[in-house]
Design a protein around this motif. Structure first.
Motif, PDB file in Angstrom:
ATOM      1  N   CYS A 149      -1.359 -34.627  57.287  1.00 24.57           N
ATOM      2  CA  CYS A 149      -0.811 -34.224  56.157  1.00 24.57           C
ATOM      3  C   CYS A 149      -1.464 -32.826  55.981  1.00 24.57           C
ATOM      4  CB  CYS A 149      -0.978 -34.849  54.817  1.00 24.57           C
ATOM      5  SG  CYS A 149      -2.645 -34.567  54.003  1.00 24.57           S
ATOM      6  N   GLU A 204      -1.431 -39.559  48.160  1.00 27.94           N
ATOM      7  CA  GLU A 204      -1.168 -40.032  46.584  1.00 27.94           C
ATOM      8  C   GLU A 204      -1.463 -40.750  46.255  1.00 27.94           C
ATOM      9  OE1 GLU A 204       0.580 -39.543  43.598  1.00 27.94           O
ATOM     10  OE2 GLU A 204       1.443 -37.844  45.176  1.00 27.94           O
ATOM     11  N   GLN A 243      -0.269 -29.205  53.065  1.00 28.05           N
ATOM     12  CA  GLN A 243      -0.221 -29.241  51.779  1.00 28.05           C
ATOM     13  C   GLN A 243       1.531 -28.950  51.566  1.00 28.05           C
ATOM     14  OE1 GLN A 243      -1.795 -25.903  50.556  1.00 28.05           O
ATOM     15  NE2 GLN A 243      -1.620 -25.140  48.452  1.00 28.05           N
ATOM     16  N   ASN A 244       1.736 -29.550  50.355  1.00 27.75           N
ATOM     17  CA  ASN A 244       3.150 -29.906  49.972  1.00 27.75           C
ATOM     18  C   ASN A 244       4.584 -30.198  50.689  1.00 27.75           C
ATOM     19  OD1 ASN A 244       2.698 -27.496  48.057  1.00 27.75           O
ATOM     20  ND2 ASN A 244       3.300 -25.939  49.251  1.00 27.75           N
ATOM     21  N   ASP A 245       3.199 -31.463  51.288  1.00 26.04           N
ATOM     22  CA  ASP A 245       4.498 -32.140  51.875  1.00 26.04           C
ATOM     23  C   ASP A 245       4.532 -33.651  51.230  1.00 26.04           C
ATOM     24  OD1 ASP A 245       4.079 -31.607  54.678  1.00 26.04           O
ATOM     25  OD2 ASP A 245       2.949 -32.782  55.249  1.00 26.04           O
ATOM     26  N   ASP A 246       6.008 -34.091  51.223  1.00 24.61           N
ATOM     27  CA  ASP A 246       6.042 -35.399  50.470  1.00 24.61           C
ATOM     28  C   ASP A 246       4.904 -36.279  50.007  1.00 24.61           C
ATOM     29  OD1 ASP A 246       8.442 -34.500  49.805  1.00 24.61           O
ATOM     30  OD2 ASP A 246       9.338 -36.478  51.432  1.00 24.61           O
ATOM     31  N   GLY A 247       4.174 -37.092  48.889  1.00 28.92           N
ATOM     32  CA  GLY A 247       3.292 -37.802  48.612  1.00 28.92           C
ATOM     33  C   GLY A 247       3.417 -39.392  48.910  1.00 28.92           C
ATOM     34  N   ASP A 248       4.232 -39.735  50.407  1.00 27.61           N
ATOM     35  CA  ASP A 248       3.754 -40.638  50.221  1.00 27.61           C
ATOM     36  C   ASP A 248       2.914 -41.501  51.424  1.00 27.61           C
ATOM     37  OD1 ASP A 248       4.107 -40.095  52.538  1.00 27.61           O
ATOM     38  OD2 ASP A 248       6.913 -40.468  53.381  1.00 27.61           O
ATOM     39  N   ARG A 249       2.081 -41.216  50.782  1.00 20.90           N
ATOM     40  CA  ARG A 249       0.993 -41.911  51.604  1.00 20.90           C
ATOM     41  C   ARG A 249      -0.094 -41.445  50.476  1.00 20.90           C
ATOM     42  NH1 ARG A 249       1.433 -43.824  56.853  1.00 20.90           N
ATOM     43  NH2 ARG A 249       4.002 -43.761  57.275  1.00 20.90           N
TER      44      ARG A 249
END
Length: 89
Positions: free
Chosen positions: A43, A85, A45-51
């Motif tokens: 992942c 996340e 930085q600033n990726d969607d927090g879906d994991r």
């Protein structure tokens, strides 16, 4: 069974130590094991927090890019460590 293997692993993860057996089994049932090779980007930085990731085996290197575009290591995570996340828990 896969459920019992995951349960045994999860019971050794410090952040999960206060969970009930039912809660641990619920997480065990939802786990999806993924394997990564050295150098893979999991992942950014600033990726969607879906994991949410828990390291079962090996080491994950966390790095950060500065304003100049240089990358530096900020942490090394090993067995039982987690990232991603936390709200998904």
């Amino acid at each position: 069974s896969k459920r019992n293997i995951h349960k045994g692993f999860l019971q050794q993860v410090p952040i999960l130590s206060q969970l009930t057996e039912y809660e641990v089994l619920t997480i065990a049932d939802a786990l999806e094991e993924e394997n990564f090779d050295d150098g893979d980007v999991i992942c950014r930085q600033n990726d969607d927090g879906d994991r949410f990731y828990i390291i079962k085996e090996g080491t994950a290197v966390c790095s950060k890019e500065d304003d100049n575009g240089s990358t530096c290591e900020v942490a090394r995570l090993e067995n039982g460590a987690y990232f991603g996340e936390i709200a998904l828990m």
